[in-house]
Motif scaffolding. Sequence first.
Motif, mmCIF file in Angstrom:
data_model
loop_
_atom_site.group_PDB
_atom_site.id
_atom_site.type_symbol
_atom_site.label_atom_id
_atom_site.label_comp_id
_atom_site.label_asym_id
_atom_site.label_seq_id
_atom_site.Cartn_x
_atom_site.Cartn_y
_atom_site.Cartn_z
ATOM 1 N N ASP A 67 0.691 -1.075 -0.035
ATOM 2 C CA ASP A 67 -0.092 -0.194 0.003
ATOM 3 C C ASP A 67 0.922 1.284 0.144
ATOM 4 O O ASP A 67 0.571 2.245 -0.847
ATOM 5 N N SER A 68 2.043 1.289 0.595
ATOM 6 C CA SER A 68 2.847 2.341 0.667
ATOM 7 C C SER A 68 3.205 2.470 -0.664
ATOM 8 O O SER A 68 3.629 3.748 -1.089
ATOM 9 N N ARG A 69 3.709 1.470 -1.455
ATOM 10 C CA ARG A 69 4.119 1.657 -2.767
ATOM 11 C C ARG A 69 3.409 2.591 -3.614
ATOM 12 O O ARG A 69 3.707 3.222 -4.441
ATOM 13 N N LYS A 70 1.970 2.457 -3.482
ATOM 14 C CA LYS A 70 0.926 3.069 -4.207
ATOM 15 C C LYS A 70 1.323 4.533 -3.801
ATOM 16 O O LYS A 70 0.965 5.440 -5.051
ATOM 17 N N TYR A 71 1.058 4.766 -2.663
ATOM 18 C CA TYR A 71 0.948 6.245 -2.515
ATOM 19 C C TYR A 71 2.204 7.200 -2.038
ATOM 20 O O TYR A 71 2.232 8.302 -2.134
ATOM 21 N N VAL A 72 3.173 6.740 -1.591
ATOM 22 C CA VAL A 72 4.619 7.272 -1.442
ATOM 23 C C VAL A 72 5.472 7.355 -2.611
ATOM 24 O O VAL A 72 5.647 8.572 -2.778
ATOM 25 N N ILE A 73 5.591 6.399 -3.334
ATOM 26 C CA ILE A 73 6.295 6.487 -4.746
ATOM 27 C C ILE A 73 5.483 6.735 -5.990
ATOM 28 O O ILE A 73 5.897 6.606 -7.191
ATOM 29 N N ASN A 74 4.197 6.706 -5.768
ATOM 30 C CA ASN A 74 2.978 6.671 -6.656
ATOM 31 C C ASN A 74 3.184 5.635 -7.762
ATOM 32 O O ASN A 74 3.432 5.889 -8.899
ATOM 33 N N ASP A 75 3.548 4.544 -7.426
ATOM 34 C CA ASP A 75 3.867 3.407 -8.379
ATOM 35 C C ASP A 75 2.429 3.153 -8.959
ATOM 36 O O ASP A 75 1.611 2.315 -8.584
ATOM 37 N N ARG A 76 2.332 3.473 -10.126
ATOM 38 C CA ARG A 76 1.094 3.225 -10.938
ATOM 39 C C ARG A 76 0.828 1.717 -11.204
ATOM 40 O O ARG A 76 -0.403 1.282 -11.125
ATOM 41 N N ALA A 77 1.767 1.001 -11.422
ATOM 42 C CA ALA A 77 1.769 -0.621 -11.573
ATOM 43 C C ALA A 77 1.208 -1.058 -10.373
ATOM 44 O O ALA A 77 0.560 -2.352 -10.444
ATOM 45 N N GLU A 78 1.358 -0.684 -9.241
ATOM 46 C CA GLU A 78 0.797 -1.189 -8.108
ATOM 47 C C GLU A 78 -0.706 -1.043 -7.863
ATOM 48 O O GLU A 78 -1.402 -2.173 -7.289
ATOM 49 N N PHE A 79 -1.322 -0.239 -8.382
ATOM 50 C CA PHE A 79 -2.772 0.071 -7.707
ATOM 51 C C PHE A 79 -3.513 -1.144 -8.409
ATOM 52 O O PHE A 79 -4.625 -1.851 -7.570
ATOM 53 N N PRO A 80 -3.747 -1.912 -9.360
ATOM 54 C CA PRO A 80 -4.442 -2.729 -9.843
ATOM 55 C C PRO A 80 -4.229 -4.005 -9.293
ATOM 56 O O PRO A 80 -4.799 -5.072 -9.557
ATOM 57 N N ARG A 81 -3.181 -4.224 -8.654
ATOM 58 C CA ARG A 81 -2.771 -5.440 -8.015
ATOM 59 C C ARG A 81 -3.581 -5.854 -6.631
ATOM 60 O O ARG A 81 -3.666 -6.967 -6.193
ATOM 61 N N HIS A 82 -4.226 -4.894 -6.350
ATOM 62 C CA HIS A 82 -4.896 -4.924 -4.951
ATOM 63 C C HIS A 82 -6.511 -5.075 -5.017
ATOM 64 O O HIS A 82 -7.046 -5.280 -3.784
ATOM 65 N N PHE A 83 -7.029 -5.468 -6.388
ATOM 66 C CA PHE A 83 -8.498 -5.495 -6.375
ATOM 67 C C PHE A 83 -8.879 -6.161 -7.723
ATOM 68 O O PHE A 83 -8.096 -6.248 -8.467
ATOM 69 N N ILE A 84 -10.071 -6.630 -7.655
ATOM 70 C CA ILE A 84 -10.600 -6.937 -8.929
ATOM 71 C C ILE A 84 -12.285 -6.521 -8.981
ATOM 72 O O ILE A 84 -12.699 -6.926 -8.232
ATOM 73 N N ASP A 85 -12.535 -5.673 -9.743
ATOM 74 C CA ASP A 85 -13.891 -5.432 -10.062
ATOM 75 C C ASP A 85 -14.733 -6.248 -10.798
ATOM 76 O O ASP A 85 -14.700 -6.312 -11.928
ATOM 77 N N LEU A 86 -15.135 -7.386 -10.052
ATOM 78 C CA LEU A 86 -15.503 -8.516 -10.855
ATOM 79 C C LEU A 86 -16.957 -7.947 -11.783
ATOM 80 O O LEU A 86 -16.987 -8.577 -13.175
ATOM 81 N N GLU A 87 -17.543 -6.924 -11.611
ATOM 82 C CA GLU A 87 -18.567 -6.576 -12.412
ATOM 83 C C GLU A 87 -18.010 -6.043 -13.829
ATOM 84 O O GLU A 87 -18.864 -6.163 -14.775
#
Length: 338
Positions: A67-87
């Motif tokens: 989570d820190s990688r997403k917001y501290v260094i703004n690693d854009r590749a990190e964001f989609p690794r944390h969820f799946i919007d099944l809909e």
Amino acid sequence: MLLSFFRLPRVVLLVCGLFLAPSALLAWGNWGHQRINRAAVLALPAPLRTFFYNHVDFVVTEAVIPDSRKYVINDRAEFPRHFIDLEDYGTQPISELPQTSAEAYKKYDAAMLDKSGRLPWYIQDVLAKLTQSMKNGRKDEILFLAADLGHYLGDATQPLHTSSNHDGQLTGQKGIHAFFESQLPEQFGKDYNFKLAEPRLLQDPAAEAWRIIAQSHAAADTLLALEKKLAAETPPANIYALNADGQIKKNVFNNPVHTPAYSAAYHQVLNRMVERQLRTAAQATANFWYTAWVNAGKPDLTALDSNYTTQASAKQLKKELKEIQKGKLVDFRSFQEF
């Protein structure tokens, strides 16, 4: 001296991440993620447990670093690794979606995966890397990847990480994400039972990742519906805590704080769902770590540490194993969101 040099940036990184990350996009907060990894360590068979316990502080602290990688260094590749919007992936049964990461990357382009989430497929990717790092005997990689894998499995057991209605924004329940995953476990988690079963070898890790996702997704509607009903039955003045100015109190991430009474009522109607999901995450983490180790040929990871390190940890490990038999984890501090 070298160890101290690397510790300081990690602590700074963690603290910065805690204050920059919007909780609506996290899963389980620090309290939950760190206890998932600690419980998983204690569930491992002795040869594997000894190695992981030698580095339990690292594995626990690193549990929140994705989570820190997403917001501290703004690693854009990190964001989609944390969820799946099944809909977003259509109305077909989950079993008809691409089960393996290879199938998914062939069927969907990067834009689709980044928008709608990669979680079940990325779990498979990290497992493969962890297995290889164990084969190679690379201690730093093993610990880093294992901690990360525990985080993503924790995300997979948070029901709202499987739905586009991730913060109740589509049903007039904005703020429920942090309420469910952080305020409730912080308020009631001291009574949760974290004793796990012995880890099992996963014959089909991809299928297991999807089984977890499916179970979590089924719970999403339930937790939303229960809170919706409870809110309708509760006087509005009794739902949110107020600050000195009479305004709704907010936590450090600007999420609304619910009253202790309302939290207790919601926790009760959930019928231990939060505890079950956290324990599911910890069991899954132990299972995936164990599977990586078996598939790597059961290497002797304790050989990567000195006898001094193992002996220094042995007394405290014995104490923690005694506590976990009662379902309890030793008391340790985590950053409090509420």
